[in-house]
Design a protein around this motif. Structure first.
Motif, mmCIF file in Angstrom:
data_model
loop_
_atom_site.group_PDB
_atom_site.id
_atom_site.type_symbol
_atom_site.label_atom_id
_atom_site.label_comp_id
_atom_site.label_asym_id
_atom_site.label_seq_id
_atom_site.Cartn_x
_atom_site.Cartn_y
_atom_site.Cartn_z
ATOM 1 N N ALA A 1 0.839 -1.200 0.000
ATOM 2 C CA ALA A 1 0.000 0.000 0.000
ATOM 3 C C ALA A 1 0.876 1.252 0.000
ATOM 4 O O ALA A 1 1.908 1.307 0.672
ATOM 5 C CB ALA A 1 -0.916 -0.009 1.215
ATOM 6 N N LEU A 2 0.433 2.248 -0.744
ATOM 7 C CA LEU A 2 1.176 3.493 -0.907
ATOM 8 C C LEU A 2 0.328 4.684 -0.483
ATOM 9 O O LEU A 2 -0.853 4.779 -0.824
ATOM 10 C CB LEU A 2 1.594 3.658 -2.373
ATOM 11 N N GLN A 3 0.950 5.584 0.256
ATOM 12 C CA GLN A 3 0.363 6.874 0.607
ATOM 13 C C GLN A 3 1.181 7.966 -0.067
ATOM 14 O O GLN A 3 2.421 7.968 0.035
ATOM 15 C CB GLN A 3 0.391 7.073 2.122
ATOM 16 N N VAL A 4 0.532 8.877 -0.774
ATOM 17 C CA VAL A 4 1.212 10.017 -1.396
ATOM 18 C C VAL A 4 0.699 11.297 -0.747
ATOM 19 O O VAL A 4 -0.504 11.560 -0.741
ATOM 20 C CB VAL A 4 0.972 10.066 -2.920
ATOM 21 N N LEU A 5 1.622 12.081 -0.185
ATOM 22 C CA LEU A 5 1.265 13.312 0.504
ATOM 23 C C LEU A 5 1.841 14.507 -0.240
ATOM 24 O O LEU A 5 3.053 14.583 -0.486
ATOM 25 C CB LEU A 5 1.800 13.294 1.941
ATOM 26 N N ALA A 6 0.967 15.429 -0.620
ATOM 27 C CA ALA A 6 1.376 16.649 -1.324
ATOM 28 C C ALA A 6 1.188 17.845 -0.403
ATOM 29 O O ALA A 6 0.277 17.869 0.430
ATOM 30 C CB ALA A 6 0.537 16.830 -2.588
ATOM 31 N N GLY A 7 2.051 18.840 -0.557
ATOM 32 C CA GLY A 7 1.912 20.064 0.219
ATOM 33 C C GLY A 7 1.040 21.070 -0.510
ATOM 34 O O GLY A 7 1.215 21.307 -1.709
ATOM 35 N N GLU A 8 0.111 21.668 0.197
ATOM 36 C CA GLU A 8 -0.810 22.642 -0.403
ATOM 37 C C GLU A 8 -0.070 23.783 -1.102
ATOM 38 O O GLU A 8 -0.502 24.264 -2.154
ATOM 39 C CB GLU A 8 -1.722 23.218 0.689
ATOM 40 N N PHE A 9 1.053 24.217 -0.540
ATOM 41 C CA PHE A 9 1.773 25.370 -1.070
ATOM 42 C C PHE A 9 3.100 24.987 -1.731
ATOM 43 O O PHE A 9 3.982 25.835 -1.874
ATOM 44 C CB PHE A 9 2.029 26.378 0.048
ATOM 45 N N ASP A 10 3.241 23.739 -2.129
ATOM 46 C CA ASP A 10 4.487 23.295 -2.753
ATOM 47 C C ASP A 10 4.576 23.858 -4.170
ATOM 48 O O ASP A 10 3.851 23.434 -5.073
ATOM 49 C CB ASP A 10 4.550 21.765 -2.791
ATOM 50 N N GLY A 11 5.477 24.796 -4.383
ATOM 51 C CA GLY A 11 5.637 25.406 -5.693
ATOM 52 C C GLY A 11 6.533 24.626 -6.626
ATOM 53 O O GLY A 11 6.599 24.927 -7.824
ATOM 54 N N LEU A 12 7.249 23.627 -6.096
ATOM 55 C CA LEU A 12 8.089 22.785 -6.939
ATOM 56 C C LEU A 12 7.324 21.566 -7.450
ATOM 57 O O LEU A 12 7.406 21.219 -8.629
ATOM 58 C CB LEU A 12 9.330 22.323 -6.157
ATOM 59 N N LEU A 13 6.604 20.916 -6.542
ATOM 60 C CA LEU A 13 5.870 19.700 -6.884
ATOM 61 C C LEU A 13 4.418 19.846 -6.430
ATOM 62 O O LEU A 13 4.005 19.268 -5.420
ATOM 63 C CB LEU A 13 6.526 18.480 -6.211
ATOM 64 N N PRO A 14 3.618 20.616 -7.144
ATOM 65 C CA PRO A 14 2.225 20.861 -6.751
ATOM 66 C C PRO A 14 1.385 19.592 -6.793
ATOM 67 O O PRO A 14 1.717 18.620 -7.475
ATOM 68 C CB PRO A 14 1.753 21.893 -7.776
ATOM 69 N N ASP A 15 0.279 19.622 -6.060
ATOM 70 C CA ASP A 15 -0.528 18.413 -5.922
ATOM 71 C C ASP A 15 -1.070 17.907 -7.256
ATOM 72 O O ASP A 15 -1.196 16.702 -7.465
ATOM 73 C CB ASP A 15 -1.653 18.614 -4.905
ATOM 74 N N ALA A 16 -1.383 18.804 -8.199
ATOM 75 C CA ALA A 16 -1.890 18.358 -9.505
ATOM 76 C C ALA A 16 -0.849 17.513 -10.230
ATOM 77 O O ALA A 16 -1.176 16.484 -10.845
ATOM 78 C CB ALA A 16 -2.280 19.554 -10.356
ATOM 79 N N LEU A 17 0.412 17.914 -10.158
ATOM 80 C CA LEU A 17 1.491 17.137 -10.774
ATOM 81 C C LEU A 17 1.640 15.780 -10.096
ATOM 82 O O LEU A 17 1.797 14.749 -10.764
ATOM 83 C CB LEU A 17 2.802 17.923 -10.683
ATOM 84 N N LEU A 18 1.579 15.767 -8.774
ATOM 85 C CA LEU A 18 1.748 14.506 -8.056
ATOM 86 C C LEU A 18 0.574 13.564 -8.298
ATOM 87 O O LEU A 18 0.757 12.349 -8.431
ATOM 88 C CB LEU A 18 1.939 14.767 -6.564
ATOM 89 N N ARG A 19 -0.641 14.096 -8.367
ATOM 90 C CA ARG A 19 -1.797 13.250 -8.697
ATOM 91 C C ARG A 19 -1.608 12.598 -10.068
ATOM 92 O O ARG A 19 -1.803 11.391 -10.238
ATOM 93 C CB ARG A 19 -3.081 14.086 -8.719
ATOM 94 N N ARG A 20 -1.227 13.418 -11.021
ATOM 95 C CA ARG A 20 -1.098 12.933 -12.393
ATOM 96 C C ARG A 20 0.034 11.907 -12.508
ATOM 97 O O ARG A 20 -0.123 10.860 -13.145
ATOM 98 C CB ARG A 20 -0.839 14.124 -13.315
#
Length: 250
Positions: free
Chosen positions: A192-211
């Motif tokens: 099982a994998l958990q992916v955590l994105a930071g709301e204000f991450d300007g390098l790796l935004p959540d949309a990029l990590l989702r995709r």
């Protein structure tokens, strides 16, 4: 790898893999929020970083995975969980390709996409200068946290980053971020994998990590950490510790 940085003596084993700007003792105030009765948390230093700053190496993803698995062997851990930040997530993917049966579950915090960072030639050249130029590191840290945090904190982060890693190791691991081939090797079989994105991450935004992450692992648990950028271990430490440990207990 004999100078272990370990917190807790609990039955659930967790290996923590730091990112480009970190090291084994740079997980911030989050460490004091960890459950030490339920978990045994061990924090690794990559070659060229922290207590292993003078250890020579290739500084590539395969070596990172080999060193992490060797540390687990040293600890006597047949199975364990992994928490990985930034480029550490690519090392975790490499571990999965080499020894998938050993990882019980894993959490990726602000992880570099499996295929690596996609940068223009100009951005790549600019980012590469962070290996030797402190002002570039500061700019990247500021961008990574949404350009909203205080200057003294940014300067502290730059200082500890410069002091804890050789410039050659930093540069090599940055190149590993931009030339990743691990995604094709890992095959996404897995725990099982958990992916955590930071709301204000300007390098790796959540949309990029989702995709990038959910396209290969659609069953992953994805969550955006509110009021955090790329360094939730510093920005929202209590929330990060609780979020990760809740997942690892499942």
């Amino acid at each position: 790898m004999n100078q272990l940085n370990q917190v807790g003596q609990g039955p659930l084993k967790v290996l923590w893999l730091h990112g480009l700007f970190g090291h084994a003792q740079a997980w911030g105030p989050m460490v004091s929020c960890l459950n030490t009765a339920l978990f045994s948390h061990v924090f690794i230093d990559w070659r060229g970083y922290g207590r292993r700053k003078q250890v020579p190496g290739r500084h590539d993803l395969t070596e990172m995975a080999e060193d992490a698995l060797a540390l687990a062997d040293q600890l006597g851990w047949a199975q364990f969980a992994v928490v990985a930040h930034d480029v550490g997530a690519l090392a975790a993917l490499q571990m999965l390709s080499m020894a998938p049966q050993r990882l019980r579950r894993w959490s990726a915090i602000a992880p570099v996409p499996p295929s690596g960072l996609s940068l223009s030639a100009a951005d790549s050249a600019f980012y590469a200068n962070a290996a030797t130029q402190s002002d570039v590191r500061r700019s990247l840290l500021d961008l990574a946290t949404g350009q909203r945090l205080a200057g003294p904190w940014l300067e502290h982060m730059v200082r500890q980053s410069v002091e804890s890693a050789t410039s050659s190791a930093f540069g090599d691991y940055f190149r590993a971020c931009t030339h990743s081939t691990v995604a094709a090797q890992a095959g996404w079989a897995s725990p099982a994998l958990q992916v955590l994105a930071g709301e204000f991450d300007g390098l790796l935004p959540d949309a990029l990590l989702r995709r990038s992450w959910l396209s290969g692992h659609p069953d992953a648990q994805f969550e955006v950490l509110r009021n955090a950028g790329h360094f939730p271990m510093e920005e929202t430490p209590v929330v990060l510790a609780a979020t990760v440990e809740r997942f690892l207990c499942a």
